[in-house]
Write a protein that holds these residues in place. Sequence first.
Motif, PDB file in Angstrom:
ATOM      1  N   ARG A   7       0.820  -1.214   0.000  1.00 34.39           N
ATOM      2  CA  ARG A   7       0.000   0.000   0.000  1.00 34.39           C
ATOM      3  C   ARG A   7       0.857   1.269   0.000  1.00 34.39           C
ATOM      4  NH1 ARG A   7      -5.201   0.195   1.647  1.00 34.39           N
ATOM      5  NH2 ARG A   7      -4.971   2.349   1.005  1.00 34.39           N
ATOM      6  N   TYR A   8       1.899   1.291   0.828  1.00 32.37           N
ATOM      7  CA  TYR A   8       2.754   2.469   0.885  1.00 32.37           C
ATOM      8  C   TYR A   8       4.170   2.069   1.258  1.00 32.37           C
ATOM      9  CZ  TYR A   8      -1.360   5.518   1.098  1.00 32.37           C
ATOM     10  OH  TYR A   8      -2.522   6.168   0.827  1.00 32.37           O
ATOM     11  N   ALA A   9       5.115   2.870   0.790  1.00 31.54           N
ATOM     12  CA  ALA A   9       6.464   2.839   1.336  1.00 31.54           C
ATOM     13  C   ALA A   9       6.601   4.050   2.240  1.00 31.54           C
ATOM     14  CB  ALA A   9       7.494   2.899   0.218  1.00 31.54           C
ATOM     15  N   LEU A  10       7.199   3.839   3.395  1.00 29.11           N
ATOM     16  CA  LEU A  10       7.457   4.929   4.342  1.00 29.11           C
ATOM     17  C   LEU A  10       8.947   4.938   4.644  1.00 29.11           C
ATOM     18  CD1 LEU A  10       6.545   7.032   6.555  1.00 29.11           C
ATOM     19  CD2 LEU A  10       6.389   5.057   8.115  1.00 29.11           C
ATOM     20  N   ALA A  69      -0.724  13.744  12.945  1.00 34.05           N
ATOM     21  CA  ALA A  69      -2.068  13.564  13.508  1.00 34.05           C
ATOM     22  C   ALA A  69      -2.951  12.696  12.606  1.00 34.05           C
ATOM     23  CB  ALA A  69      -2.719  14.924  13.727  1.00 34.05           C
ATOM     24  N   GLN A  70      -2.635  12.671  11.314  1.00 30.39           N
ATOM     25  CA  GLN A  70      -3.441  11.869  10.376  1.00 30.39           C
ATOM     26  C   GLN A  70      -2.968  10.421  10.273  1.00 30.39           C
ATOM     27  OE1 GLN A  70      -2.616  14.778   7.181  1.00 30.39           O
ATOM     28  NE2 GLN A  70      -4.822  14.819   6.819  1.00 30.39           N
ATOM     29  N   SER A  71      -1.819  10.121  10.876  1.00 28.72           N
ATOM     30  CA  SER A  71      -1.199   8.825  10.590  1.00 28.72           C
ATOM     31  C   SER A  71      -2.007   7.655  11.135  1.00 28.72           C
ATOM     32  CB  SER A  71       0.231   8.789  11.140  1.00 28.72           C
ATOM     33  OG  SER A  71       0.256   8.791  12.556  1.00 28.72           O
ATOM     34  N   ARG A  72      -2.569   7.803  12.320  1.00 26.00           N
ATOM     35  CA  ARG A  72      -3.281   6.659  12.915  1.00 26.00           C
ATOM     36  C   ARG A  72      -4.481   6.242  12.049  1.00 26.00           C
ATOM     37  NH1 ARG A  72      -3.722   3.601  17.300  1.00 26.00           N
ATOM     38  NH2 ARG A  72      -2.047   4.604  18.426  1.00 26.00           N
ATOM     39  N   GLN A  73      -5.204   7.238  11.561  1.00 25.34           N
ATOM     40  CA  GLN A  73      -6.375   6.915  10.753  1.00 25.34           C
ATOM     41  C   GLN A  73      -5.963   6.246   9.439  1.00 25.34           C
ATOM     42  OE1 GLN A  73      -8.831  10.252   9.660  1.00 25.34           O
ATOM     43  NE2 GLN A  73     -10.305   8.946   8.605  1.00 25.34           N
ATOM     44  N   GLY A  79      -5.515  -1.593   8.122  1.00 27.66           N
ATOM     45  CA  GLY A  79      -5.556  -2.681   9.075  1.00 27.66           C
ATOM     46  C   GLY A  79      -4.371  -2.708  10.020  1.00 27.66           C
ATOM     47  N   ILE A  80      -3.674  -1.579  10.133  1.00 27.30           N
ATOM     48  CA  ILE A  80      -2.499  -1.506  11.013  1.00 27.30           C
ATOM     49  C   ILE A  80      -2.847  -0.623  12.207  1.00 27.30           C
ATOM     50  CG2 ILE A  80      -0.114  -0.694  11.216  1.00 27.30           C
ATOM     51  CD1 ILE A  80       0.157  -1.253   8.174  1.00 27.30           C
TER      52      ILE A  80
END
Length: 156
Positions: A7-10, A69-73, A79-80
Amino acid sequence: MPLHKIRYALATHYHIDHAGLAEELKREGVPLLVLDVQLDAIPIMKTWTKPGDHYIDITSAGNTTISFAQSRQLLRQMGIAGEILHTPGHTDHCVSLLLDDGAVFTGDLPLKVHAFENPVVLATWRLLREKGAKQVYPAHGLVRSVDETPDEQFPK
Ligand SMILES: [Zn+2]
């Protein structure tokens, strides 16, 4: 797993050994997740490369930029259970992924024992501990406990 299913690379931070393949991964279908504090560091990466490195500059195209602040959502949508935290110390733009089970991916954050009273590093470790970090997964080196002592880090 095929790359395009990721889904994403971080990147914990934009140093070449951590984010140098980001644009190539994007071309293979892995979108790049960027924290807003990291934006200014991305164009600086190319100044650390030589032509022979064949580094491909990271463009903003297709990147998803979020605040802490947006990361948790956003993680929850995948599903993490966890959040992304600002964890300066190695660089000002370093971030860590902290899962609710206590696993934390800290990139190059210096270990507390190597912090040499650096107040930024020590404050970051304090934050991680307060947020529930238990098992530390550094980018280089062994998995360790957040409470580990120097002797345990270098077993004889
Ligand atoms: Zn680094």
